[in-house]
Design an enzyme around this catalytic site. Structure first.
Site, mmCIF file in Angstrom:
data_model
loop_
_atom_site.group_PDB
_atom_site.id
_atom_site.type_symbol
_atom_site.label_atom_id
_atom_site.label_comp_id
_atom_site.label_asym_id
_atom_site.label_seq_id
_atom_site.Cartn_x
_atom_site.Cartn_y
_atom_site.Cartn_z
ATOM 1 N N GLY A 11 50.756 39.827 44.193
ATOM 2 C CA GLY A 11 51.636 40.173 42.893
ATOM 3 C C GLY A 11 52.339 41.435 43.117
ATOM 4 O O GLY A 11 53.558 41.820 42.709
ATOM 5 N N ASN A 12 51.821 42.627 43.811
ATOM 6 C CA ASN A 12 52.306 43.907 43.913
ATOM 7 C C ASN A 12 53.740 43.721 44.795
ATOM 8 O O ASN A 12 54.480 44.728 44.899
ATOM 9 C CB ASN A 12 51.222 44.843 44.317
ATOM 10 C CG ASN A 12 50.852 44.366 45.981
ATOM 11 O OD1 ASN A 12 50.568 43.454 46.177
ATOM 12 N ND2 ASN A 12 50.860 45.488 46.725
ATOM 13 N N LYS A 128 43.760 29.844 35.218
ATOM 14 C CA LYS A 128 44.809 30.698 36.071
ATOM 15 C C LYS A 128 45.317 31.438 35.136
ATOM 16 O O LYS A 128 46.423 31.231 34.067
ATOM 17 C CB LYS A 128 45.476 29.547 36.645
ATOM 18 C CG LYS A 128 46.902 30.320 37.474
ATOM 19 C CD LYS A 128 46.322 31.010 38.854
ATOM 20 C CE LYS A 128 47.444 31.788 39.445
ATOM 21 N NZ LYS A 128 46.766 32.636 40.243
ATOM 22 N N LYS A 213 48.490 30.376 44.264
ATOM 23 C CA LYS A 213 49.234 30.308 45.616
ATOM 24 C C LYS A 213 48.344 30.535 47.022
ATOM 25 O O LYS A 213 48.790 30.166 47.891
ATOM 26 C CB LYS A 213 50.142 31.337 45.761
ATOM 27 C CG LYS A 213 49.609 33.036 45.468
ATOM 28 C CD LYS A 213 49.864 33.742 46.443
ATOM 29 C CE LYS A 213 49.477 35.313 46.478
ATOM 30 N NZ LYS A 213 48.432 35.602 45.330
ATOM 31 N N LYS A 275 41.264 34.425 47.186
ATOM 32 C CA LYS A 275 41.845 35.090 48.617
ATOM 33 C C LYS A 275 40.569 34.578 49.431
ATOM 34 O O LYS A 275 40.915 34.098 50.683
ATOM 35 C CB LYS A 275 42.148 36.450 48.703
ATOM 36 C CG LYS A 275 43.245 36.629 47.495
ATOM 37 C CD LYS A 275 43.575 38.159 47.483
ATOM 38 C CE LYS A 275 44.455 38.393 46.253
ATOM 39 N NZ LYS A 275 45.666 37.490 46.118
#
Ligand SMILES: Nc1ncnc2c1ncn2[C@@H]1O[C@H](COP(=O)(O)OP(=O)(O)O)[C@@H](O)[C@H]1O
Ligand SMILES: NC(=O)OP(=O)(O)O
Length: 319
Positions: A11-12, A128, A213, A275
């Site tokens: 996101g960052n 989510k 993702k 992740k």
């Protein structure tokens, strides 16, 4: 061709506080300045990215502006819209940096559908987080106004709406991505986890969901026989006892050791856990390596192997 590397952007890399198009494009320009280091290193890049904040914001805009003649679009179409928008910003930023660096490199966004199972239990269990963070009072109000929605507290960062997030089982545009890769073009693909679709005879039918993702990038990396999966986020490494006085930085870690930490609940669901799970899946399935590190640590990774490198078997070098 250099090493085929799938890079998943967190996101960052796109959005911090300012959700305007201009601010997101500025962030992506900085992201492109980091990513181009892979190209200069001779690697064949495949770029993927998230869309959680953007797709949630788009749903809010749709709800606020819709009329009978101009109805809200369903979530799969909103995923496609954010995939297209972020892909445009990303390829535009990459084009600029490629020119600045005097490189000869083409980049193209692929509108990508990702197959999920209609039987996936996730459809009955939204997990989510999407859209903006809210405080408790804002979340309570949103819940009252939308009784059919579900909101959760997201990894200590505030409240967010959650939607179903089925696991990816295939990437429909895999052949197109392979063709771009073989031609030396950098594809931007499975953006926002890909547009969720299920098979119905000859049809692919969009579903109201947002695929993670990290999992979609993992599936793609497997399917295109990538040499590495690199997950870029805001932290330089994965940690055990994260943010506690006894935190331990993981530098090179086996999937078995990570499995133990998953059991100990070392990784927050909805943030670091997917992740780690995606990295473990990739390494266990392919025998190749996965890396979790910060976007601004790309140079450190390329030159010094910095970041958390996940391998099938390892000698522990963690501190
Ligand atoms: N054990 C951990 N080690 C490192 N970071 C962790 C850990 N647990 C939670 N985190 C947090 O997870 C964040 C990454 O998740 P998130 O911000 O949701 O991902 P994304 O970059 O894809 O948007 C890190 O920036 C960190 O704040
Ligand atoms: N689709 C997705 O995983 O988006 P985020 O990474 O932005 O949550």
């Amino acid at each position: 061709m250099g090493r085929k590397i799938v890079v998943a952007l967190g996101g960052n890399a796109i959005l911090s506080k300012d959700a305007s198009a201009a601010a997101q494009q500025r962030a992506l320009l900085e992201t492109a300045r980091q990513l181009v280091k892979f190209i200069e290193n001779g690697d064949q890049l495949i770029i993927s990215h998230g869309n959680g904040p953007q797709v949630g914001n788009l749903l809010l805009q749709q709800a606020a502006g819709s009329t009978q003649d101009n109805p809200e679009m369903p979530l799969d179409s909103c995923v496609a819209m954010t995939q297209g928008t972020i892909g445009y910003w990303m390829q535009n930023a990459m084009n600029q940096v490629i020119r600045e660096r005097g490189l000869d490199q083409a980049v193209a966004t692929v509108v990508t559908q990702v197959e999920v199972s209609s039987d996936d239990p996730a459809f009955g269990q939204p997990t989510k987080p999407i859209g903006p963070f809210m405080n408790k009072a804002e979340a309570d109000l949103a819940q009252k106004q939308n009784p059919e929605f579900k909101f959760i507290e997201d990894a200590g960062r505030g409240y967010r709406r959650v939607v179903p997030s089925p696991k990816p089982i295939g990437v429909i545009e895999t052949a197109a991505v392979n063709t771009l890769v073989d031609a030396g073009i950098v594809p931007i693909t499975v953006g926002g986890g890909g547009i969720p679709v299920v098979r119905d005879g000859n049809r692919l039918v969009g579903k109201e969901a947002v695929i993670d993702k990290d999992f979609a990038s993992e599936k793609l990396a497997e399917l295109i026989d990538a040499d590495a999966l690199i997950i870029l986020t805001a932290v330089d490494n994965i940690y055990v006892n994260f943010n506690q006085p006894n935190q331990k930085k993981l530098k090179r870690v086996s999937t078995v050791e990570l499995g133990r930490y998953i059991e100990q609940k070392q990784f927050a669901p909805g943030s670091m856990l997917p992740k780690v799970e995606a990295a473990v899946d990739f390494v266990n399935t392919t025998g190749k390596e996965a890396v979790v590190t910060a976007l601004d640590n790309i140079e450190g990774f390329i030159k010094e192997g910095e970041g958390t490198v996940i391998v099938k078997q390892s000698v522990s070098t963690n501190v």
